[in-house]
Design an enzyme around this catalytic site. Structure first.
Site, short mmCIF file in Angstrom:
data_model
loop_
_atom_site.label_atom_id
_atom_site.label_comp_id
_atom_site.label_asym_id
_atom_site.label_seq_id
_atom_site.Cartn_x
_atom_site.Cartn_y
_atom_site.Cartn_z
N SER A 234 64.25 8.81 50.99
CA SER A 234 62.83 8.86 51.33
C SER A 234 62.65 8.44 52.78
O SER A 234 63.62 8.10 53.46
CB SER A 234 62.04 7.93 50.41
N LYS A 235 61.41 8.46 53.21
CA LYS A 235 61.08 8.19 54.61
C LYS A 235 61.67 6.88 55.11
O LYS A 235 62.02 6.76 56.28
CB LYS A 235 59.57 8.14 54.78
N ARG A 236 61.73 5.90 54.23
CA ARG A 236 62.19 4.61 54.73
C ARG A 236 63.68 4.62 55.10
O ARG A 236 64.18 3.69 55.72
CB ARG A 236 61.85 3.48 53.75
N HIS A 237 64.40 5.69 54.73
CA HIS A 237 65.79 5.80 55.16
C HIS A 237 65.91 6.47 56.53
O HIS A 237 66.99 6.76 57.00
CB HIS A 237 66.60 6.62 54.15
N GLY A 238 64.77 6.74 57.16
CA GLY A 238 64.79 7.42 58.47
C GLY A 238 64.24 8.81 58.32
O GLY A 238 63.46 9.09 57.40
#
Ligand code: GLU
Length: 465
Positions: A234-238
């Site tokens: 998801s977004k929090r992985h970049g």
């Protein structure tokens, strides 16, 4: 049999790497088998679907080069067809109106739970012949559904595990499981290749297809992509949007190569051209379990592509970045030559573009460290000697210019670096550039001579202070 695959995104966000990988597998399989690849926009969720997101999907697919042979089809343009099929299912007795209230449903659920059955509402609703309310598919009560999954192997689900799913909402709009079935049937899809988050839908879809007397497609569910912490990517992985990778300076082929390896392997080969992917790809080689996204490996692969791809191909993509960084590539050397000069030291096209500004545009200031180190007492004389010699050469040829640099160093009894480095800073503004002969020949006579003059004045002024 004609092989037909499809990519069927819901336009509710950008095209993310998981979707792109599903699209790639479907595209590769169709290409490999000489079949057709279909693009279908599943936009029936009117609240969440947006035109911006449809455009983002097209942009992503275009940039990746995953061209479709048929479509794009929009589900919102097929509502009449879905209505027709819903009516057919009602007429056949394979679907029914259900107007149970929430309380009634809860009671039914409780009763059926006590009997260890999945909820079925037909007992109440079918007899009532309601004209309003949701429409449910009458799932078979007995027997089992077998999915011969081409990636996961056989999956068996007992029908008593499946409830009577809603195929039309109370406002008459069809639901995902109905539309996907009608489309796969009408569009003659032979292979449904998709993420394994859809595996729970598959037995339901098979039952509806059976009720419609349709031939079943083959299914291949590919495992999820996880972040390094084991959670779903998801977004929090970049960056997870395909277009973000373009903006960050990745080549589409590098991303495709990375994505194909994420869930598929062929021995221990890491680098595949598109043609090789098409030739070697098969569903047998797909991993059964989830794969982990590794940004460092993608970066490594990108550098491999930048170094080894056709310079013309790299140049085409570099041009986008140069324009994006506000540079007019008409004001300097052919980009192909810049690519050849810069590719060893550029891991991304953003880096390559940033390191190539000075070929196209005068720089505002010198890199502070480089100027401090290389613009010293005497550097102005070195540059003046070079400038005189350069001015006299007729032919602006890298090799010849390099010889002049060597001769000047010898004549002035200086180490080569004491001559080449001030020159490099003078013409590029920084202490790092391609080999001096290449830098000089790419920059051209006019810009080189003008910048050397500017540097001489700059050094003199600095020394006066
Ligand atoms: N529209 C679905 C999604 O974006 C995919 C449907 C399918 O592949 O069957 O998740």
């Amino acid at each position: 049999m004609t092989i037909k695959t499809r990519f069927a995104p819901s336009p509710t966000g950008y095209l993310h790497v998981g979707g792109a990988r599903t699209a790639l597998f479907s595209w590769l399989y169709a290409k490999k088998k000489g079949g057709k690849f279909i693009l279908r926009i599943e936009d029936t969720d009117l609240e969440r679907s947006t035109q911006a997101s449809v455009d983002a999907i097209f942009d992503g697919m275009n940039w990746l080069g995953l061209t479709h042979d048929e479509g794009p089809f929009y589900q919102t343009q097929r509502f009449d067809r879905y209505k027709e099929i819903i009516q057919q299912l009602l007429d056949q007795g394979d679907a029914y109106h259900c107007t149970c209230t929430r309380e009634e449903l809860d009671t039914l659920r409780e009763q059926q739970k006590a009997n260890k059955e999945k909820p079925r509402y037909n007992g109440k609703c079918k007899a009532a012949n309601h004209s309003e309310g949701v429409i449910r598919f009458k799932n078979p009560v007995d027997g089992e559904v077998v999915i011969n999954d081409l990636v996961k192997g056989d999956i068996v689900v007992a029908n008593k595990e499946l409830d009577d799913l809603i195929i039309a909402r109370s406002d008459g709009t069809p639901t995902y499981n109905l539309t996907v079935v009608v489309d796969d049937m009408d569009m003659g899809i032979s292979h449904v290749i998709r993420g394994d988050d859809h595996i729970n839908n598959t037995p339901r879809q098979i039952n509806i297809l059976n009720a419609l007397g349709a031939e079943l497609p083959k299914y291949a569910h590919v495992p999820m992509i996880l972040g390094s912490d084991g959670a779903r990517l998801s977004k929090r992985h970049g960056a997870v949007s395909v277009m973000q990778y373009r903006d960050d300076g990745f080549l589409p082929d590098a991303l495709l190569n990375y994505l194909v390896r994420l869930g598929w392997s062929h021995g221990d080969q890491e680098v595949f051209s598109i043609d090789e992917m098409i030739e070697l790809f098969d569903l047998d080689g797909c991993n059964v379990s989830a794969s982990t996204f590794n940004p460092e490996k993608l970066l490594w692969l990108n550098h491999q592509y930048i170094m080894n791809d056709e310079p013309e191909y790299v140049a085409k993509h570099l041009e986008w970045h140069m324009n994006n960084q506000g540079l007019d590539v008409a004001n300097g050397p052919a980009l192909v030559e810049v690519v050849k000069a810069q590719r060893e030291r550029s891991k991304t096209l953003v880096e390559m573009a940033a390191a190539s500004h000075y070929f196209y545009q005068d720089f505002e200031s010198y890199d502070e460290k480089a100027a401090k180190k290389n613009f010293k007492a005497g550097s102005d004389e070195v540059l003046q000697a070079l400038l005189d010699a350069f001015s006299q050469t007729e032919e602006w040829d890298g090799e010849k210019l390099h010889q002049i640099v060597l001769d000047t160093a010898e004549a002035m009894e200086l180490k080569l670096g004491k001559v080449a480095q001030p020159l490099r800073v003078a013409i590029s503004g920084a202490g790092v550039s391609p080999a001096i002969d290449i830098t000089l020949s790419l920059l051209g006579r006019e810009k080189t001579l003008a910048r050397m003059q500017t540097a001489i004045e700059f050094i003199k002024e600095k020394l006066d202070k």
